[in-house]
Design a protein around this motif. Structure first.
Motif, PDB file in Angstrom:
ATOM      1  N   ARG A 121       0.780  -1.116  -0.449  1.00 24.11           N
ATOM      2  CA  ARG A 121      -0.162   0.350  -0.124  1.00 24.11           C
ATOM      3  C   ARG A 121       1.068   1.332  -0.188  1.00 24.11           C
ATOM      4  O   ARG A 121       0.089   2.467  -0.216  1.00 24.11           O
ATOM      5  N   LEU A 122       2.062   1.083   0.191  1.00 19.26           N
ATOM      6  CA  LEU A 122       2.952   2.336   0.490  1.00 19.26           C
ATOM      7  C   LEU A 122       3.448   3.044  -0.949  1.00 19.26           C
ATOM      8  O   LEU A 122       3.346   1.980  -1.915  1.00 19.26           O
ATOM      9  N   ASP A 123       3.280   3.706  -1.352  1.00 19.54           N
ATOM     10  CA  ASP A 123       3.751   4.894  -2.500  1.00 19.54           C
ATOM     11  C   ASP A 123       4.917   5.811  -2.462  1.00 19.54           C
ATOM     12  O   ASP A 123       4.529   6.883  -1.356  1.00 19.54           O
ATOM     13  N   GLY A 124       6.248   5.220  -2.301  1.00 18.55           N
ATOM     14  CA  GLY A 124       6.617   5.916  -2.049  1.00 18.55           C
ATOM     15  C   GLY A 124       8.701   5.514  -2.090  1.00 18.55           C
ATOM     16  O   GLY A 124       8.517   4.214  -2.697  1.00 18.55           O
ATOM     17  N   MET A 125      10.150   6.308  -1.522  1.00 17.12           N
ATOM     18  CA  MET A 125      10.895   6.021  -1.328  1.00 17.12           C
ATOM     19  C   MET A 125      10.955   5.591   0.080  1.00 17.12           C
ATOM     20  O   MET A 125      11.382   6.625   1.236  1.00 17.12           O
ATOM     21  N   PHE A 126      11.597   4.834   0.565  1.00 17.37           N
ATOM     22  CA  PHE A 126      11.558   3.766   1.831  1.00 17.37           C
ATOM     23  C   PHE A 126      12.916   2.708   1.701  1.00 17.37           C
ATOM     24  O   PHE A 126      13.084   2.263   1.269  1.00 17.37           O
ATOM     25  N   ALA A 127      13.462   2.925   2.618  1.00 18.28           N
ATOM     26  CA  ALA A 127      14.011   1.776   3.993  1.00 18.28           C
ATOM     27  C   ALA A 127      13.749   1.816   5.525  1.00 18.28           C
ATOM     28  O   ALA A 127      14.003   2.872   5.765  1.00 18.28           O
ATOM     29  N   PHE A 128      13.563   0.483   5.645  1.00 19.43           N
ATOM     30  CA  PHE A 128      13.079   0.378   7.159  1.00 19.43           C
ATOM     31  C   PHE A 128      13.309  -0.650   8.224  1.00 19.43           C
ATOM     32  O   PHE A 128      12.902  -1.560   7.327  1.00 19.43           O
ATOM     33  N   ALA A 129      13.903  -0.968   8.957  1.00 19.94           N
ATOM     34  CA  ALA A 129      13.188  -2.105  10.125  1.00 19.94           C
ATOM     35  C   ALA A 129      12.627  -1.962  11.351  1.00 19.94           C
ATOM     36  O   ALA A 129      12.201  -0.726  11.592  1.00 19.94           O
ATOM     37  N   LEU A 130      11.651  -3.142  11.020  1.00 13.14           N
ATOM     38  CA  LEU A 130      10.042  -2.623  11.603  1.00 13.14           C
ATOM     39  C   LEU A 130      10.485  -4.084  12.997  1.00 13.14           C
ATOM     40  O   LEU A 130      10.194  -4.664  12.343  1.00 13.14           O
ATOM     41  N   TRP A 131      10.274  -3.753  14.048  1.00 13.81           N
ATOM     42  CA  TRP A 131      10.478  -4.680  14.813  1.00 13.81           C
ATOM     43  C   TRP A 131       8.831  -5.010  15.444  1.00 13.81           C
ATOM     44  O   TRP A 131       8.031  -4.243  16.639  1.00 13.81           O
TER      45      TRP A 131
END
Length: 586
Positions: free
Chosen positions: A98-108
């Motif tokens: 669902r995300l429209d964009g530029m991203f890098a992430f860590a989700l715990w």
């Protein structure tokens, strides 16, 4: 580890530690500057549901936020970071689609004791990781992983060969045990182990629109994309070269802001002191940017600045070291990289966010080799017809043999082409052009995006790339080549989509890449550095680049190195030497 990334996030640092996970974050504040601090926690601090360390921008966060509010979610900030967190809590691991964009992430996920590492569809934002025992180390750049005492830097010959071959194999790096999360992928780490899955890739679909409809659809997409990417709480500008791509984005941005009663658009271009006298046109770079950038700025009415760089800004040890520190890898385009970093540093004095025309050539077929029948018919990466770091015959023979260099590149090419999904009705030419488009988007574009991100974020500048919006790419990738080149020229559809916005001279301008300096002081400096390298028998670069062939280059008459392409072998040898020494790999 977090401190190594301070240039990416000069505004704040944050940490969150628990028994099985440690998250660090450096913040470049863009939206909700006061409250959007990270790592961000969802739920009570004493027993959080999930914790996020996030880099980038989600451009549809306002729509997602409205939907989540309707579903009962309560927000404490205006940031897109919190929207990402709440979207995960609402939709689970599938939320990334669902995300429209530029991203890098860590989700715990504290409830499931599960870590997710996520990278955007095109790989605009970087993310590296290294499996370590029963866990994983990760960071936005290699330097973060290298800072951990349990990771030891070791050279991977085949990874280095892949980089020097410009094969762009997803996930591969020249450091053993260090991988880059491929674009459009999620890495999951939990008690069951570590595994990756792809959530997005290029798909082939029938294109039913005629030429006018196609052109109109591209215009509508671009207007929506730019409108979303203008959202920021800090100063924004455009990178304006005077070419079709950057001029189109600047014109669209100006129209949107003007319609809101805002503006003018800030725009920046780069030039070199003395360039008018030093410039020598070629087929590859037919003319200077600055006259066209000035023309577009006046036509649109932007608040324009030209950043002029003297030769000494490109030749100091500090300027070269800044590029190495930014890249972390022996990847260099010579003075293009040095001047880009200096340009971004100067822009950062005025703006925190910039829109760039990067990727329009890959999306719309703008490079000259898209239109060269000989290159199209050759079973190899098309960009190698004009662009190489080091020609294969200039590499050390032992290095070529132990890495099976030619075979490695051929295998990488076959692997890339095998990923292409063809349509049953495609003829031979359409199939080939679909392959070439796919190669550029999955193997060449990541190299350029990596360079743009690394050099801009090293200056604390966020560069947004509207042409990388996945909706535009999905649509344009499936436009048949006969429509993409309907007027017999490069980027026909893009030119048609913005024909009413730009001066005819810019619409008709031939493709010209990012400028390089023609100042002879740069060539003198490059020659002197290369000669010094060759005099050092202990130079680690000479284990990979043939010393005899480098000497042959130096023996050529002064003035021979009048382009980035002819200088690349020396630039690469110098960067490789510095990288091997600096990172303890010699």
């Amino acid at each position: 580890m977090t401190t190594t990334l301070a240039p990416r996030g000069p505004d704040a640092a944050g940490f969150w530690l628990d028994r099985h996970v440690g998250l660090g974050h450096r913040r470049l504040a863009i939206i909700d500057v006061r409250r959007g601090t990270q790592p961000m926690i969802a739920g009570p601090e004493s027993g959080p549901h999930a914790v996020l360390s996030y880099s980038g921008e989600v451009y549809n966060f306002q729509e997602l936020r409205a939907e989540l509010v309707r579903r009962g979610h309560v927000f404490r900030t205006r940031s897109d970071t919190e929207v990402v967190l709440e979207a995960y809590l609402e939709w689970g691991t599938d939320f990334v689609r669902r995300l429209d964009g530029m991203f890098a992430f860590a989700l715990w996920d504290a409830r499931e004791q599960r870590l997710l590492l996520v990278r955007d569809r095109l790989g605009i934002k970087p993310l590296y990781y290294a499996p370590l025992g029963s866990g994983v180390l990760f960071g936005s750049e290699p330097k973060a992983v290298l800072a951990h005492p349990e990771f030891t830097a070791e050279l991977d010959d085949e990874g280095l060969a892949d980089l020097l071959a410009l094969s762009g194999t997803p996930g591969r790096t020249p450091l053993r045990g260090l991988a880059e999360l491929p674009p459009g992928h999620v890495l999951t780490v939990d008690r069951r182990g570590t595994r990756t899955h792809r959530y997005w890739g290029l798909e082939s679909r029938p294109h039913e629109d005629d030429i006018p409809t196609t052109v109109r659809t591209v215009r509508e997409l671009l207007e929506d994309i730019v409108r979303r990417q203008l959202v920021t709480d800090v100063p924004l500008c455009t990178l304006l070269s005077g070419g079709l791509d950057s001029s189109a984005l600047t014109a669209i941005a100006a129209a949107i802001l003007g319609g809101r009663g805002e503006g003018p658009v800030r725009s920046f271009s780069v030039d070199f002191v003395g360039s008018q006298e030093d410039f020598r046109g070629s087929e590859f770079r037919p003319d200077r940017d600055n006259p066209y950038a000035t023309m577009v700025a006046e036509h649109i009415g932007t608040e324009h600045r030209t950043i002029e760089l003297p030769a000494e800004a490109l030749t100091t040890d500090g300027a070269r070291r800044a590029v190495l520190d930014a890249h972390d890898l022996p990847l260099t385009f010579g003075d293009v990289d040095t001047s880009l970093h200096r340009l971004f540093t100067r822009i950062r004095d005025h703006s925190t966010v910039a829109l760039s025309g990067e990727s329009a050539d890959e999306v719309f077929g703008g490079y000259v080799w898209f239109h060269d029948p000989k290159v199209v018919a050759t079973e190899d990466f098309p960009w190698l017809s004009r662009m190489r770091f080091v020609p294969e015959d200039m590499l050390d023979r032992d290095f070529r043999e132990r890495t099976r260099f030619a075979q490695l590149r051929a295998d990488a090419y076959r692997q890339a082409v095998a990923e292409v999904d063809h349509l049953p009705g495609d003829d031979h030419h359409e199939r080939r052009m679909r392959e070439i488009g796919h190669l550029h988007l999955t193997r060449w574009l990541p190299v350029l995006l990596d360079r743009k991100d690394r050099l801009s974020m090293a200056a604390g500048l966020e560069v947004r790339v509207p042409f990388c919006d996945h909706r535009l790419i999905e649509y344009v990738h499936n436009i048949p080549w006969k429509i993409k080149a309907y007027d017999g020229r490069e980027k026909s559809v893009l030119r048609g989509a913005v024909a009413d916005l730009l001066p005819p001279a810019v619409l008709d301008r031939r493709k010209s890449p990012y400028p390089t300096t023609g100042d002879q002081r740069y060539e003198r400096d490059l020659r002197a550095r290369t000669a010094k390298l060759l005099q050092d028998d202990r130079s680690p670069a000479l284990d990979f680049v043939d010393a005899g062939r480098l000497r042959e280059l130096l023996d050529r008459p002064f003035g021979h190195f009048d382009s980035q392409l002819s200088r690349n072998p020396m630039e690469t040898a110098l960067m490789l030497d510095d990288w091997l020494r600096t990172y303890g790999l010699a």
